[in-house]
Design an enzyme around this catalytic site. Structure first.
Site, mmCIF file in Angstrom:
data_model
loop_
_atom_site.group_PDB
_atom_site.id
_atom_site.type_symbol
_atom_site.label_atom_id
_atom_site.label_comp_id
_atom_site.label_asym_id
_atom_site.label_seq_id
_atom_site.Cartn_x
_atom_site.Cartn_y
_atom_site.Cartn_z
ATOM 1 N N LEU A 41 0.827 -1.361 0.035
ATOM 2 C CA LEU A 41 0.097 -0.203 -0.046
ATOM 3 C C LEU A 41 0.635 1.127 0.492
ATOM 4 O O LEU A 41 1.566 1.604 1.124
ATOM 5 C CB LEU A 41 -1.210 -0.631 1.457
ATOM 6 C CG LEU A 41 -2.051 -1.151 1.118
ATOM 7 C CD1 LEU A 41 -2.113 -0.782 2.444
ATOM 8 C CD2 LEU A 41 -3.039 -1.127 -0.133
ATOM 9 N N ASP B 39 -6.693 -3.499 17.417
ATOM 10 C CA ASP B 39 -4.945 -3.453 18.021
ATOM 11 C C ASP B 39 -5.000 -1.913 17.393
ATOM 12 O O ASP B 39 -3.528 -1.408 16.351
ATOM 13 C CB ASP B 39 -4.082 -3.980 17.879
ATOM 14 C CG ASP B 39 -2.919 -3.512 18.457
ATOM 15 O OD1 ASP B 39 -2.654 -2.834 19.335
ATOM 16 O OD2 ASP B 39 -1.591 -3.804 18.060
#
Length: 288
Positions: free
Chosen positions: A94, A196
Site C-alpha cells: 500500500l 489493536d
C-alpha cells in the site's frame, strides 16, 4: 533479508526476489519492500523467531476484516494477503499519498460500518496475537465474561508471573471484576473489531484514503477499538464525531473509556515493562 527467506518468499509468490529493501517502523517484525523478478513490488514482514502460527493467524485476521462491507466498498482498505509462511507474511504493497479532505470522516464512518458487520459472538474461532503476546479468543455468552476471562485475566497472570503486579493492584482488579457486569455498559451485539487500533496501525493509501493494518481481531464491544484509538493519540476529533453520527454510542461511553483502555495498557506492561503500571493505576482510579 537472509537468502533462505528470500528463496521462501520467492517460491511462495511464484517469482524470485530481485531486491529487498528494509523499511522502518516495526517493533515486533522486520519489514521489507520486496521487488520480484517480474517487476512487481510487495510488502513482506519477517520474523525468524515468530511462533509457527503467528503470520497465518494475522492473514486470517486481515481476511476477516476484508469480509466487511466498508472494505468491500472501498471506504476502508485492508492489504490483500499474497502469501504466508511460518517466518513471513507477504501483502499487497500500500503506497502512501496525502490524505483526502474527508479522510477523518471516512475513517469514522468506515469504522462504524466495520463494527456493524457483527460476528457470530464474543470471541473468535481461533486464538491470535496482540503484538507478540498470545491472545485467547474463547467464546463467551456475554461481554463482561469475555472481557474479564479472555482479556484482563490473562494479562494479569502474565504480569504476575513476570513479577510486575503487586498484591494490592491485583486486589483492585478483583474489586473491578466484582462490579464488571454493571460497568461494561448496556448490552450490545458483538462488533467486528480490529483489536489493536492505535495510530501506528492506521495507514494512508496512495489515493489518500484510510487503510487498516496489523490487526488482532475478534468479536467484542465496539468501544474497545475507540478507547484504544484515544490512548496514544493519532486520531482527530472528526473521526469520533463521524463515527457517532453513523452509529451513536450508548450513554456513559465517555466514562467507560478508561475501563476499555485497561487491556491495551496491561499488554504494554507485559511487552515493555512496569513503566506502564502508573497508567494502569490511573485507569483503575477512574473506574473504581
Amino acid at each position: 533479508m537472509r537468502e533462505a527467506l528470500r528463496e521462501a518468499v520467492g517460491e511462495a509468490l511464484g517469482a524470485a526476489v530481485r531486491d529487498a529493501r528494509a523499511l522502518g517502523g516495526g517493533d515486533i517484525n522486520d519489514a521489507w519492500r520486496v521487488t520480484l523478478a517480474d517487476g512487481a513490488a510487495v510488502f513482506v514482514k519477517t520474523n525468524e523467531g515468530a511462533p509457527a502460527d503467528m503470520f497465518a493467524v494475522e492473514a486470517r485476521g486481515l481476511a476477516w476484516l476484508a469480509e466487511a462491507p466498508p472494505v468491500r466498498d472501498g471506504t476502508l482498505r485492508v492489504p490483500e494477503v499474497l502469501a504466508v509462511g511460518e517466518r513471513f507474511l507477504a501483502l499487497e504493497l500500500l503506497e502512501s499519498g496525502p490524505r483526502v479532505a474527508d479522510f477523518d470522516a471516512r475513517l469514522g464512518r468506515g469504522l462504524a460500518a466495520l463494527h456493524r458487520a457483527a460476528p457470530a459472538g464474543f470471541g473468535l474461532d481461533h486464538a491470535n496475537y496482540i503484538g507478540r503476546l498470545p491472545q485467547s479468543n474463547a467464546p463467551a455468552e456475554d461481554w463482561a465474561t469475555f472481557y474479564r476471562r479472555e482479556r484482563l485475566e490473562p494479562q494479569l497472570a502474565m504480569a504476575t508471573e513476570k513479577g510486575l503486579l503487586s498484591a494490592g493492584l491485583r486486589r483492585r482488579f478483583d474489586a473491578l471484576f466484582a462490579a464488571l457486569p454493571e460497568r461494561v455498559g448496556p448490552a450490545e451485539a458483538p462488533a467486528r473489531l480490529h483489536g489493536d487500533l492505535w495510530g501506528g496501525n492506521l495507514h494512508v493509501d496512495a489515493a489518500g484514503g484510510p487503510a487498516l493494518i496489523d490487526p488482532a481481531v475478534y468479536g467484542g464491544h465496539r468501544e474497545m477499538d475507540l478507547a484504544m484509538m484515544r490512548l496514544f493519540g493519532g486520531f482527530g476529533r472528526r473521526v469520533f464525531d463521524a463515527y457517532a453520527e453513523a452509529w451513536p454510542l450508548a450513554p456513559g461511553h465517555e466514562a467507560r473509556v478508561p475501563l476499555y483502555q485497561l487491556y491495551p495498557l496491561l499488554v504494554h506492561v507485559n511487552l515493555f515493562g512496569g513503566g506502564y503500571l502508573g497508567s494502569v493505576e490511573r485507569a483503575l482510579d477512574a473506574v473504581l
